[in-house]
Design a protein around this motif. Structure first.
Motif, PDB file in Angstrom:
ATOM      1  N   GLU A 180      23.379  71.406  26.069  1.00 47.73           N
ATOM      2  CA  GLU A 180      23.852  71.677  24.712  1.00 47.73           C
ATOM      3  C   GLU A 180      25.315  71.275  24.595  1.00 47.73           C
ATOM      4  N   ASP A 181      25.579  70.208  23.874  1.00 46.64           N
ATOM      5  CA  ASP A 181      26.965  69.833  23.571  1.00 46.64           C
ATOM      6  C   ASP A 181      27.456  70.797  22.497  1.00 46.64           C
ATOM      7  N   SER A 182      28.174  71.818  22.953  1.00 43.83           N
ATOM      8  CA  SER A 182      28.632  72.889  22.064  1.00 43.83           C
ATOM      9  C   SER A 182      30.120  72.748  21.757  1.00 43.83           C
ATOM     10  N   SER A 201      38.326  69.549  32.731  1.00 42.80           N
ATOM     11  CA  SER A 201      39.491  68.935  32.096  1.00 42.80           C
ATOM     12  C   SER A 201      39.316  68.655  30.602  1.00 42.80           C
ATOM     13  N   ASN A 202      38.091  68.429  30.154  1.00 44.37           N
ATOM     14  CA  ASN A 202      37.838  68.244  28.717  1.00 44.37           C
ATOM     15  C   ASN A 202      36.333  68.275  28.426  1.00 44.37           C
ATOM     16  N   GLY A 203      35.979  68.138  27.164  1.00 43.50           N
ATOM     17  CA  GLY A 203      34.564  68.218  26.772  1.00 43.50           C
ATOM     18  C   GLY A 203      33.762  67.014  27.231  1.00 43.50           C
ATOM     19  N   THR A 204      34.419  65.881  27.403  1.00 43.25           N
ATOM     20  CA  THR A 204      33.735  64.666  27.849  1.00 43.25           C
ATOM     21  C   THR A 204      33.368  64.774  29.327  1.00 43.25           C
ATOM     22  N   THR A 205      34.303  65.241  30.152  1.00 40.74           N
ATOM     23  CA  THR A 205      33.991  65.407  31.579  1.00 40.74           C
ATOM     24  C   THR A 205      32.952  66.518  31.757  1.00 40.74           C
ATOM     25  N   ALA A 206      32.962  67.505  30.861  1.00 37.18           N
ATOM     26  CA  ALA A 206      31.946  68.569  30.919  1.00 37.18           C
ATOM     27  C   ALA A 206      30.548  67.973  30.764  1.00 37.18           C
ATOM     28  N   LEU A 207      30.394  67.040  29.823  1.00 34.43           N
ATOM     29  CA  LEU A 207      29.099  66.380  29.604  1.00 34.43           C
ATOM     30  C   LEU A 207      28.718  65.497  30.794  1.00 34.43           C
ATOM     31  N   HIS A 208      29.678  64.706  31.239  1.00 33.10           N
ATOM     32  CA  HIS A 208      29.447  63.776  32.341  1.00 33.10           C
ATOM     33  C   HIS A 208      28.954  64.522  33.588  1.00 33.10           C
ATOM     34  N   PHE A 240      24.297  60.956  15.586  1.00 32.31           N
ATOM     35  CA  PHE A 240      25.304  61.443  14.653  1.00 32.31           C
ATOM     36  C   PHE A 240      26.146  62.503  15.353  1.00 32.31           C
ATOM     37  N   SER A 241      27.158  62.028  16.095  1.00 29.63           N
ATOM     38  CA  SER A 241      28.041  62.904  16.866  1.00 29.63           C
ATOM     39  C   SER A 241      29.289  62.117  17.202  1.00 29.63           C
ATOM     40  N   PHE A 242      30.217  62.784  17.902  1.00 27.33           N
ATOM     41  CA  PHE A 242      31.346  62.076  18.483  1.00 27.33           C
ATOM     42  C   PHE A 242      30.813  61.207  19.618  1.00 27.33           C
ATOM     43  N   ILE A 243      31.397  60.043  19.802  1.00 35.23           N
ATOM     44  CA  ILE A 243      30.840  59.050  20.733  1.00 35.23           C
ATOM     45  C   ILE A 243      30.820  59.528  22.186  1.00 35.23           C
ATOM     46  N   ALA A 244      31.633  60.530  22.513  1.00 32.84           N
ATOM     47  CA  ALA A 244      31.644  61.069  23.888  1.00 32.84           C
ATOM     48  C   ALA A 244      30.260  61.558  24.302  1.00 32.84           C
ATOM     49  N   THR A 245      29.489  62.090  23.336  1.00 34.74           N
ATOM     50  CA  THR A 245      28.165  62.636  23.657  1.00 34.74           C
ATOM     51  C   THR A 245      27.312  61.593  24.372  1.00 34.74           C
ATOM     52  N   GLU A 268      44.081  69.934  25.679  1.00 32.60           N
ATOM     53  CA  GLU A 268      42.890  69.291  26.233  1.00 32.60           C
ATOM     54  C   GLU A 268      42.249  70.336  27.135  1.00 32.60           C
ATOM     55  N   GLY A 269      40.939  70.305  27.233  1.00 37.64           N
ATOM     56  CA  GLY A 269      40.282  71.266  28.116  1.00 37.64           C
ATOM     57  C   GLY A 269      38.807  71.338  27.809  1.00 37.64           C
ATOM     58  N   GLY A 270      38.040  71.900  28.741  1.00 36.75           N
ATOM     59  CA  GLY A 270      36.608  72.027  28.514  1.00 36.75           C
ATOM     60  C   GLY A 270      36.004  73.106  29.390  1.00 36.75           C
ATOM     61  N   PHE A 294      37.991  72.162  24.365  1.00 39.24           N
ATOM     62  CA  PHE A 294      39.128  72.895  23.797  1.00 39.24           C
ATOM     63  C   PHE A 294      40.221  71.925  23.375  1.00 39.24           C
ATOM     64  N   TYR A 295      39.797  70.748  22.916  1.00 45.11           N
ATOM     65  CA  TYR A 295      40.721  69.770  22.338  1.00 45.11           C
ATOM     66  C   TYR A 295      41.472  70.431  21.175  1.00 45.11           C
ATOM     67  N   ALA A 296      42.651  69.910  20.879  1.00 42.95           N
ATOM     68  CA  ALA A 296      43.569  70.554  19.936  1.00 42.95           C
ATOM     69  C   ALA A 296      42.975  70.876  18.565  1.00 42.95           C
ATOM     70  N   THR A 297      41.969  70.123  18.126  1.00 39.45           N
ATOM     71  CA  THR A 297      41.424  70.357  16.782  1.00 39.45           C
ATOM     72  C   THR A 297      40.202  71.271  16.785  1.00 39.45           C
ATOM     73  N   LYS A 298      39.754  71.704  17.945  1.00 38.56           N
ATOM     74  CA  LYS A 298      38.518  72.491  18.015  1.00 38.56           C
ATOM     75  C   LYS A 298      38.763  73.959  17.611  1.00 38.56           C
ATOM     76  N   ASN A 299      37.670  74.732  17.476  1.00 43.30           N
ATOM     77  CA  ASN A 299      37.806  76.094  16.936  1.00 43.30           C
ATOM     78  C   ASN A 299      38.657  77.012  17.816  1.00 43.30           C
ATOM     79  N   ILE A 342      33.574  62.502   8.603  1.00 38.46           N
ATOM     80  CA  ILE A 342      33.239  62.655  10.027  1.00 38.46           C
ATOM     81  C   ILE A 342      31.720  62.808  10.157  1.00 38.46           C
ATOM     82  N   TYR A 343      31.004  61.761  10.666  1.00 39.59           N
ATOM     83  CA  TYR A 343      31.493  60.506  11.242  1.00 39.59           C
ATOM     84  C   TYR A 343      31.111  59.348  10.327  1.00 39.59           C
ATOM     85  N   PRO A 344      31.997  58.407  10.064  1.00 37.66           N
ATOM     86  CA  PRO A 344      31.700  57.339   9.103  1.00 37.66           C
ATOM     87  C   PRO A 344      30.766  56.266   9.660  1.00 37.66           C
TER      88      PRO A 344
HETATM   89  C1  LIG Z   1      35.247  66.921  20.847  1.00 40.12           C
HETATM   90  C2  LIG Z   1      33.861  66.581  21.196  1.00 40.12           C
HETATM   91  C3  LIG Z   1      33.512  66.084  22.459  1.00 40.12           C
HETATM   92  C4  LIG Z   1      34.528  65.660  23.498  1.00 40.12           C
HETATM   93  O1  LIG Z   1      35.410  66.631  23.864  1.00 40.12           O
HETATM   94  P1  LIG Z   1      36.854  66.203  24.453  1.00 40.12           P
HETATM   95  O2  LIG Z   1      37.423  67.496  24.902  1.00 40.12           O
HETATM   96  O3  LIG Z   1      37.611  65.564  23.347  1.00 40.12           O
HETATM   97  O4  LIG Z   1      36.605  65.263  25.576  1.00 40.12           O
HETATM   98  C5  LIG Z   1      32.176  65.881  22.744  1.00 40.12           C
HETATM   99  N1  LIG Z   1      31.216  66.132  21.831  1.00 40.12           N
HETATM  100  C6  LIG Z   1      31.506  66.598  20.607  1.00 40.12           C
HETATM  101  C7  LIG Z   1      30.393  66.879  19.657  1.00 40.12           C
HETATM  102  C8  LIG Z   1      32.832  66.823  20.237  1.00 40.12           C
HETATM  103  O5  LIG Z   1      33.115  67.268  19.007  1.00 40.12           O
END
Ligand SMILES: *Cc1c(COP(=O)(O)O)cnc(C)c1O
Length: 362
Positions: free
Chosen positions: A152-154, A52-59, A78-83, A188-190, A178-183, A307-309
């Motif tokens: 690997e959080d890719s 469903s998203n990158g966060t659930t992928a990590l979890h 030094f990453s997005f807090i989801a990591t 939403e997606g992962g 595959f969040y809206a701002t990703k490459n 990013i990230y302050p």
């Molecule tokens: C975007 C991002 C995530 C989380 O992905 P979501 O799809 O927003 O849940 C995790 N780690 C890093 C480094 C990210 O940039």
């Protein structure tokens, strides 16, 4: 306004989504399976699983790697807090090693210092930050020597390569967003990539309520599935990914050439054998002028962002947990500024951005 990110959608994506809507099959179905097959092929891994998203992928990757309560998992501050939140979701304990200020990624030497000191570290979550791959030779060596798993959080590094191998193909798992701002994006997606058969089986169960047969549930699982609507969008985006990467690299080249003579801006580096996919083009300025520079650019109509302050270790609820010592991450978080590098920038936009940067009075 020139935005920091911009989804790149053509009629092809729109047609693919409409086809799914007309098919009557909206949930996880044939498009999800096709997306998984194509993604595994692209990353040269045996399996890919849509989530469903990158966060659930990590979890789920942590859970399927056997991470449980009170295990220690090492990662970057030094990453997005989801990591690091994904570690807390497993009731495991996050540990942080400091970063290399030049690459922004985890420093293998700092990682080894902690592996030597701490018992019971079960896994390391590496982040290929901004699309720049980590030093995988060093980390693969450490993983073997200290018997820890690598995830690997890719999320920012789809298509990035280290010595001609794709990000997400080194560890037990690669995770993507595959969040809206990703490459490449699906709103939403992962995705999880892996070449470990039993790991993948565990992932498939965990993302689908621990289901092992019709109406049969063998373990506690979640609903972390992707829909066919997202997968259809993802298949088209994946087919255009190399085009996206090339455009981002060309934009980065333009900045490299046209900002090189400014002594107050440090430009991002890339090394031989590292394919940088520039999710962000991140420069560094002195802490004292960083916020003024960000405000100046935004006032002039160019959306830039720090990013990230705040390093994860400085976030209130992590600070309350422990005193993690990562001075480089704290310093770098006060210096970074990401410039627009997305695929929709025109030559005019790039020239305008450079001109505005050059007009900044320090
Ligand atoms: C975007 C991002 C995530 C989380 O992905 P979501 O799809 O927003 O849940 C995790 N780690 C890093 C480094 C990210 O940039």
């Amino acid at each position: 306004m020139i935005y920091l990110s911009c989804p790149d959608i053509t009629d092809k994506e729109k047609r693919a989504v409409l086809e799914v809507l007309d098919s009557g099959m909206l949930a996880s179905g044939p498009k999800v399976r096709e997306f998984e097959e194509r993604f595994a092929e692209y990353t040269d891994t045996s399996h890919a699983v849509c989530v469903s998203n990158g966060t659930t992928a990590l979890h789920v990757s942590l859970l399927a790697s056997g991470i449980k309560r009170d295990d220690k998992v090492l990662t970057t501050p030094f990453s997005f807090i989801a990591t690091s939140n994904s570690i807390l979701f497993c009731n495991a304990q996050p540990l942080f090693a400091d970063i290399n200020p030049i690459t922004f990624n985890l420093d293998p030497n700092k990682v080894e210092d902690i592996l030597k000191k701490e018992q019971n570290i079960k896994a390391i979550i590496l982040v290929h930050l901004y699309g720049f791959p980590c030093e995988m030779d060093a980390f693969s060596y450490l993983a073997e020597k200290y018997n820890v798993k690598i995830i690997e959080d890719s999320a920012q590094a789809v298509g990035a390569e280290y010595n001609n191998r794709k990000a997400g193909s080194f560890g037990i798992a690669g995770t993507f967003s595959f969040y809206a701002t990703k490459n490449m994006m699906t709103g939403e997606g992962g995705m999880i990539t892996s070449s470990d058969e039993s790991f993948v089986q565990k992932v498939r169960s965990l993302i689908n309520h621990g289901r092992s047969g019709r109406f049969l549930h063998s373990e506690l699982g979640y609903n972390f599935r992707m829909t066919d609507i997202q997968a259809a969008l993802g298949i088209v985006q994946l087919s255009r990914l190399e085009e996206f990467i090339t455009k981002r690299q060309q934009n980065a080249d333009f900045y490299d050439k046209n900002l090189a003579d400014l002594d107050w801006i440090k430009l991002p580096v890339t090394y031989l054998g590292h394919k940088h996919v520039y999710h962000q083009y991140t420069v560094r300025v002195k802490s004292e002028i960083r916020d003024a520079f960000v405000k100046y650019m935004n006032d002039k109509g160019v959306n830039v962002a720090p990013i990230y302050p705040i390093s994860i270790t400085q976030q209130p609820f992590y600070k309350a947990m422990d005193s993690f010592d990562c001075p480089q991450a704290v310093k770098i978080s006060s210096q970074v500024v990401c410039l627009p590098v997305h695929t929709k920038l025109s030559q005019d936009d790039l020239e305008k951005i450079v001109k505005i940067i050059k007009g900044f009075k320090k």
